[in-house]
Design a protein around this motif. Structure first.
Motif, PDB file in Angstrom:
ATOM      1  N   PHE A  30      23.052  18.489  28.922  1.00 54.34           N
ATOM      2  CA  PHE A  30      21.746  18.725  28.310  1.00 54.34           C
ATOM      3  C   PHE A  30      20.635  18.300  29.266  1.00 54.34           C
ATOM      4  N   VAL A  31      19.478  18.895  29.087  1.00 56.80           N
ATOM      5  CA  VAL A  31      18.286  18.435  29.789  1.00 56.80           C
ATOM      6  C   VAL A  31      17.560  17.487  28.842  1.00 56.80           C
ATOM      7  N   ILE A  32      17.444  16.224  29.249  1.00 55.36           N
ATOM      8  CA  ILE A  32      16.831  15.192  28.411  1.00 55.36           C
ATOM      9  C   ILE A  32      15.744  14.494  29.217  1.00 55.36           C
ATOM     10  N   GLU A  33      14.531  14.510  28.697  1.00 52.94           N
ATOM     11  CA  GLU A  33      13.374  13.914  29.374  1.00 52.94           C
ATOM     12  C   GLU A  33      13.237  14.421  30.806  1.00 52.94           C
ATOM     13  N   GLY A  34      13.475  15.720  30.970  1.00 55.21           N
ATOM     14  CA  GLY A  34      13.303  16.351  32.273  1.00 55.21           C
ATOM     15  C   GLY A  34      14.455  16.177  33.237  1.00 55.21           C
ATOM     16  N   LYS A  35      15.527  15.525  32.798  1.00 54.30           N
ATOM     17  CA  LYS A  35      16.672  15.282  33.667  1.00 54.30           C
ATOM     18  C   LYS A  35      17.896  16.040  33.167  1.00 54.30           C
ATOM     19  N   ILE A  36      18.638  16.660  34.108  1.00 59.07           N
ATOM     20  CA  ILE A  36      19.919  17.245  33.740  1.00 59.07           C
ATOM     21  C   ILE A  36      20.938  16.123  33.578  1.00 59.07           C
ATOM     22  N   ILE A  37      21.468  15.980  32.389  1.00 58.29           N
ATOM     23  CA  ILE A  37      22.471  14.959  32.102  1.00 58.29           C
ATOM     24  C   ILE A  37      23.779  15.682  31.786  1.00 58.29           C
ATOM     25  N   TYR A  38      24.669  15.759  32.771  1.00 58.04           N
ATOM     26  CA  TYR A  38      25.982  16.341  32.499  1.00 58.04           C
ATOM     27  C   TYR A  38      26.800  15.338  31.701  1.00 58.04           C
ATOM     28  N   CYS A  39      27.420  15.830  30.622  1.00 53.90           N
ATOM     29  CA  CYS A  39      28.199  14.933  29.771  1.00 53.90           C
ATOM     30  C   CYS A  39      29.701  15.147  29.906  1.00 53.90           C
ATOM     31  N   HIS A  40      30.101  16.359  30.342  1.00 47.94           N
ATOM     32  CA  HIS A  40      31.538  16.622  30.473  1.00 47.94           C
ATOM     33  C   HIS A  40      31.774  17.654  31.561  1.00 47.94           C
ATOM     34  N   GLN A  41      32.901  17.527  32.246  1.00 46.42           N
ATOM     35  CA  GLN A  41      33.320  18.569  33.177  1.00 46.42           C
ATOM     36  C   GLN A  41      34.761  18.974  32.895  1.00 46.42           C
ATOM     37  N   PHE A  42      34.971  20.275  32.842  1.00 45.42           N
ATOM     38  CA  PHE A  42      36.303  20.852  32.734  1.00 45.42           C
ATOM     39  C   PHE A  42      36.753  21.187  34.153  1.00 45.42           C
ATOM     40  N   VAL A  43      37.833  20.608  34.615  1.00 47.35           N
ATOM     41  CA  VAL A  43      38.373  20.920  35.942  1.00 47.35           C
ATOM     42  C   VAL A  43      39.537  21.888  35.735  1.00 47.35           C
ATOM     43  N   MET A  44      39.310  23.149  36.127  1.00 48.52           N
ATOM     44  CA  MET A  44      40.220  24.224  35.735  1.00 48.52           C
ATOM     45  C   MET A  44      40.929  24.832  36.950  1.00 48.52           C
ATOM     46  N   ASN A  45      41.499  23.985  37.802  1.00 50.09           N
ATOM     47  CA  ASN A  45      42.214  24.497  38.978  1.00 50.09           C
ATOM     48  C   ASN A  45      43.665  24.046  39.023  1.00 50.09           C
ATOM     49  N   ASN A  46      44.202  23.644  37.881  1.00 51.91           N
ATOM     50  CA  ASN A  46      45.594  23.178  37.839  1.00 51.91           C
ATOM     51  C   ASN A  46      46.421  24.040  36.894  1.00 51.91           C
ATOM     52  N   LEU A  47      46.042  25.333  36.791  1.00 55.78           N
ATOM     53  CA  LEU A  47      46.723  26.252  35.898  1.00 55.78           C
ATOM     54  C   LEU A  47      47.508  27.292  36.696  1.00 55.78           C
ATOM     55  N   ALA A  48      48.270  28.112  35.999  1.00 52.31           N
ATOM     56  CA  ALA A  48      49.021  29.181  36.651  1.00 52.31           C
ATOM     57  C   ALA A  48      48.292  30.518  36.571  1.00 52.31           C
ATOM     58  N   PHE A  49      47.021  30.485  36.088  1.00 55.66           N
ATOM     59  CA  PHE A  49      46.244  31.707  35.884  1.00 55.66           C
ATOM     60  C   PHE A  49      44.779  31.324  35.776  1.00 55.66           C
ATOM     61  N   PRO A  50      43.847  32.269  35.898  1.00 53.28           N
ATOM     62  CA  PRO A  50      42.428  31.963  35.746  1.00 53.28           C
ATOM     63  C   PRO A  50      42.136  31.382  34.355  1.00 53.28           C
ATOM     64  N   TYR A  51      41.198  30.436  34.289  1.00 48.50           N
ATOM     65  CA  TYR A  51      40.943  29.775  33.003  1.00 48.50           C
ATOM     66  C   TYR A  51      40.233  30.682  32.010  1.00 48.50           C
ATOM     67  N   ILE A  52      39.423  31.642  32.473  1.00 45.11           N
ATOM     68  CA  ILE A  52      38.923  32.735  31.651  1.00 45.11           C
ATOM     69  C   ILE A  52      39.055  34.013  32.470  1.00 45.11           C
ATOM     70  N   ARG A  53      39.144  35.140  31.798  1.00 41.27           N
ATOM     71  CA  ARG A  53      39.377  36.398  32.492  1.00 41.27           C
ATOM     72  C   ARG A  53      38.191  36.794  33.353  1.00 41.27           C
ATOM     73  N   SER A  54      36.954  36.448  32.886  1.00 42.10           N
ATOM     74  CA  SER A  54      35.749  36.814  33.618  1.00 42.10           C
ATOM     75  C   SER A  54      34.611  35.899  33.196  1.00 42.10           C
ATOM     76  N   ALA A  55      33.704  35.623  34.140  1.00 36.69           N
ATOM     77  CA  ALA A  55      32.481  34.891  33.806  1.00 36.69           C
ATOM     78  C   ALA A  55      31.320  35.850  33.567  1.00 36.69           C
ATOM     79  N   TYR A  56      31.607  37.144  33.515  1.00 36.63           N
ATOM     80  CA  TYR A  56      30.620  38.192  33.275  1.00 36.63           C
ATOM     81  C   TYR A  56      30.407  38.281  31.762  1.00 36.63           C
TER      82      TYR A  56
END
Length: 210
Positions: A159-185
């Motif tokens: 979220f952007v809070i008081e003008g700052k980007i505050i990342y709260c979670h990251q999904f690390v999706m490079n340990n799978l046998a396939f793409p984590y979603i079919r497309s980002a489009y």
């Protein structure tokens, strides 16, 4: 900038598509530059998304901002969502009767990865995290989604809070046998659904997105 979705002078029906069911009501509030979504009966829903699907550029961040108002009222059977997603896949922030969460819906995995606030791995935004901020669902909020997609990679959300980007979670999706979603489009979407009869009208608001 690939897409802007303000509603200053109109509801911008030329750049947003809407789907409703069961008599759910979507209302443009010109004095606020917002759209209100109201549901009260089982099976009602409103899905409003950008007509334009922002084309992902490999090797570059797909950075999304979406402002919204959910409110504290979210009884059983209600889900409110905002993010970069469609019916089958994408990344979205959700409020239900059990709380709030960040989610990745995946056709390739055939499931939805859902991470509730208490399990956010960067900052739980309960006042005791690195930022010191506390997330308040009962106010207008501006969420941010930072997508790395070459089939694999990292998704940062927050979220952007008081003008700052505050990342709260990251999904690390490079340990799978396939793409984590079919497309980002994907489109930017705002959505509310009710799966049971409610004792009162339940609402959310779409504000602006890019």
């Amino acid at each position: 900038t690939l897409f802007d979705g303000p509603m200053i002078d109109s509801s911008n029906t030329q750049i947003f598509d809407i789907s409703t069911n069961g008599g759910a009501i979507a209302t443009y509030n010109q004095n606020e530059s917002t759209m209100s979504f109201d549901v009260s009966r089982s099976g009602q829903f409103i899905k409003r998304q950008s007509h334009y699907f922002a084309r992902y550029q490999p090797g570059k961040s797909m950075l999304c901002y979406l402002s919204f108002y959910f409110g504290s009222t979210c009884p059983a059977g209600i889900s409110k969502r905002v993010g970069l997603f469609e019916d089958n896949q994408g990344i979205y922030f959700e409020q239900t009767s059990t709380g709030v969460s960040w989610n990745i819906r995946s056709t390739t995995q055939g499931t939805t990865i859902s991470v509730s606030q208490s399990s956010w791995n960067i900052d739980t935004l309960n006042g005791s995290g690195p930022s010191g901020f506390t997330f308040n669902v009962n106010q207008t909020n501006l969420c941010v989604i930072d997508v790395e997609w070459l089939g694999v990679g990292r998704v940062r959300v927050g979220f952007v809070i008081e003008g700052k980007i505050i990342y709260c979670h990251q999904f690390v999706m490079n340990n799978l046998a396939f793409p984590y979603i079919r497309s980002a489009y994907l489109p930017l979407r705002y959505e509310i659904q009710s799966s049971q009869v409610q004792s009162q009208t339940i609402s959310m608001k779409q504000i602006c997105c890019t």
